[in-house]
Design a protein around this motif. Structure first.
Motif, PDB file in Angstrom:
ATOM      1  N   SER A  18       5.877 -10.245  10.973  1.00  0.00           N
ATOM      2  CA  SER A  18       4.959  -9.369  10.242  1.00  0.00           C
ATOM      3  C   SER A  18       4.565  -9.991   8.902  1.00  0.00           C
ATOM      4  O   SER A  18       5.398 -10.116   8.009  1.00  0.00           O
ATOM      5  CB  SER A  18       5.649  -8.021  10.010  1.00  0.00           C
ATOM      6  OG  SER A  18       4.837  -7.178   9.243  1.00  0.00           O
ATOM      7  N   GLY A  19       3.302 -10.406   8.796  1.00  0.00           N
ATOM      8  CA  GLY A  19       2.789 -10.866   7.510  1.00  0.00           C
ATOM      9  C   GLY A  19       3.084 -12.304   7.126  1.00  0.00           C
ATOM     10  O   GLY A  19       2.796 -12.713   6.011  1.00  0.00           O
ATOM     11  N   TRP A  20       3.651 -13.083   8.014  1.00  0.00           N
ATOM     12  CA  TRP A  20       3.967 -14.477   7.723  1.00  0.00           C
ATOM     13  C   TRP A  20       2.765 -15.345   8.051  1.00  0.00           C
ATOM     14  O   TRP A  20       2.134 -15.171   9.082  1.00  0.00           O
ATOM     15  CB  TRP A  20       5.179 -14.936   8.522  1.00  0.00           C
ATOM     16  CG  TRP A  20       6.439 -14.253   8.119  1.00  0.00           C
ATOM     17  CD1 TRP A  20       6.906 -13.057   8.594  1.00  0.00           C
ATOM     18  CD2 TRP A  20       7.392 -14.700   7.159  1.00  0.00           C
ATOM     19  NE1 TRP A  20       8.089 -12.743   7.991  1.00  0.00           N
ATOM     20  CE2 TRP A  20       8.417 -13.738   7.096  1.00  0.00           C
ATOM     21  CE3 TRP A  20       7.483 -15.827   6.345  1.00  0.00           C
ATOM     22  CZ2 TRP A  20       9.520 -13.862   6.259  1.00  0.00           C
ATOM     23  CZ3 TRP A  20       8.585 -15.953   5.510  1.00  0.00           C
ATOM     24  CH2 TRP A  20       9.584 -14.979   5.465  1.00  0.00           C
ATOM     25  N   MET A  46      16.974  -9.256  -1.734  1.00  0.00           N
ATOM     26  CA  MET A  46      17.366 -10.648  -1.936  1.00  0.00           C
ATOM     27  C   MET A  46      18.880 -10.814  -1.788  1.00  0.00           C
ATOM     28  O   MET A  46      19.335 -11.815  -1.215  1.00  0.00           O
ATOM     29  CB  MET A  46      16.892 -11.143  -3.300  1.00  0.00           C
ATOM     30  CG  MET A  46      15.383 -11.270  -3.381  1.00  0.00           C
ATOM     31  SD  MET A  46      14.800 -11.816  -5.006  1.00  0.00           S
ATOM     32  CE  MET A  46      15.268 -13.544  -4.938  1.00  0.00           C
ATOM     33  N   THR A  47      19.632  -9.850  -2.258  1.00  0.00           N
ATOM     34  CA  THR A  47      21.092  -9.915  -2.134  1.00  0.00           C
ATOM     35  C   THR A  47      21.508  -9.871  -0.668  1.00  0.00           C
ATOM     36  O   THR A  47      22.331 -10.677  -0.221  1.00  0.00           O
ATOM     37  CB  THR A  47      21.745  -8.761  -2.916  1.00  0.00           C
ATOM     38  OG1 THR A  47      21.376  -8.870  -4.289  1.00  0.00           O
ATOM     39  CG2 THR A  47      23.259  -8.796  -2.786  1.00  0.00           C
ATOM     40  N   LYS A  84      15.382 -21.758  13.358  1.00  0.00           N
ATOM     41  CA  LYS A  84      16.166 -21.218  12.236  1.00  0.00           C
ATOM     42  C   LYS A  84      15.269 -20.438  11.279  1.00  0.00           C
ATOM     43  O   LYS A  84      15.644 -19.375  10.784  1.00  0.00           O
ATOM     44  CB  LYS A  84      16.844 -22.347  11.449  1.00  0.00           C
ATOM     45  CG  LYS A  84      18.003 -23.000  12.114  1.00  0.00           C
ATOM     46  CD  LYS A  84      18.573 -24.063  11.187  1.00  0.00           C
ATOM     47  CE  LYS A  84      19.778 -24.732  11.739  1.00  0.00           C
ATOM     48  NZ  LYS A  84      20.347 -25.689  10.783  1.00  0.00           N
ATOM     49  N   ASP A  85      14.081 -20.957  11.012  1.00  0.00           N
ATOM     50  CA  ASP A  85      13.141 -20.288  10.110  1.00  0.00           C
ATOM     51  C   ASP A  85      12.647 -18.978  10.718  1.00  0.00           C
ATOM     52  O   ASP A  85      12.546 -17.962  10.028  1.00  0.00           O
ATOM     53  CB  ASP A  85      11.961 -21.208   9.799  1.00  0.00           C
ATOM     54  CG  ASP A  85      12.414 -22.517   9.193  1.00  0.00           C
ATOM     55  OD1 ASP A  85      13.095 -22.481   8.160  1.00  0.00           O
ATOM     56  OD2 ASP A  85      12.103 -23.571   9.782  1.00  0.00           O
ATOM     57  N   ILE A  86      12.368 -19.013  12.004  1.00  0.00           N
ATOM     58  CA  ILE A  86      11.879 -17.816  12.690  1.00  0.00           C
ATOM     59  C   ILE A  86      12.961 -16.739  12.688  1.00  0.00           C
ATOM     60  O   ILE A  86      12.695 -15.568  12.397  1.00  0.00           O
ATOM     61  CB  ILE A  86      11.427 -18.143  14.128  1.00  0.00           C
ATOM     62  CG1 ILE A  86      10.320 -19.202  14.131  1.00  0.00           C
ATOM     63  CG2 ILE A  86      11.018 -16.873  14.864  1.00  0.00           C
ATOM     64  CD1 ILE A  86       9.087 -18.869  13.300  1.00  0.00           C
ATOM     65  N   GLN A  91      14.952 -11.517  10.498  1.00  0.00           N
ATOM     66  CA  GLN A  91      15.935 -10.743   9.728  1.00  0.00           C
ATOM     67  C   GLN A  91      15.296 -10.161   8.470  1.00  0.00           C
ATOM     68  O   GLN A  91      15.530  -9.004   8.118  1.00  0.00           O
ATOM     69  CB  GLN A  91      17.123 -11.627   9.332  1.00  0.00           C
ATOM     70  CG  GLN A  91      18.140 -11.811  10.405  1.00  0.00           C
ATOM     71  CD  GLN A  91      18.878 -10.530  10.716  1.00  0.00           C
ATOM     72  OE1 GLN A  91      19.282  -9.785   9.829  1.00  0.00           O
ATOM     73  NE2 GLN A  91      19.050 -10.264  11.988  1.00  0.00           N
ATOM     74  N   ALA A  92      14.501 -10.960   7.797  1.00  0.00           N
ATOM     75  CA  ALA A  92      13.838 -10.508   6.574  1.00  0.00           C
ATOM     76  C   ALA A  92      12.890  -9.339   6.867  1.00  0.00           C
ATOM     77  O   ALA A  92      12.854  -8.345   6.134  1.00  0.00           O
ATOM     78  CB  ALA A  92      13.076 -11.650   5.906  1.00  0.00           C
TER      79      ALA A  92
END
Length: 97
Positions: A18-20, A46-47, A84-86, A91-92
């Motif tokens: 979403s939004g990348w 961020m934490t 790994k990036d995906i 998760q983000a």
């Protein structure tokens, strides 16, 4: 060693995010800005993601200003975008909701 995604793999993966936005810089990377209600919400995100990053051994490039977090993902040792990036981006997305 981790390998970079093919164009087809990348396009398929991006359709789940979403939004990348994909950029060809540095062999391939994805970038997104996430906005939160306020600074504590952005910092909490961020934490959470810092703890996740440590657990999987994959760390983002990110920048925070008040309620915004700008994230750039690429796998430096592979020379571009990898699974790994995906996985990190998924998760983000999940935690940013």
């Amino acid at each position: 060693m981790t390998t970079t995604l093919s164009t087809e793999e990348r396009n398929q993966a991006l359709s789940r995010l979403s939004g990348w936005e994909f950029q060809n810089d540095r062999g391939g990377l994805i970038r997104r800005e996430v906005r939160f209600a306020d600074f504590p919400s952005a910092f909490a995100f961020m934490t959470q993601m810092a703890i996740y990053s440590e657990s999987v051994g994959h760390h983002p490039e990110w920048f925070n200003v008040y309620n915004r977090v700008t994230i750039t993902l690429t796998t430096h040792d592979a020379g571009g975008l990898t699974q790994k990036d995906i996985d990190w981006a998924l998760q983000a997305d999940q935690r940013a909701r």
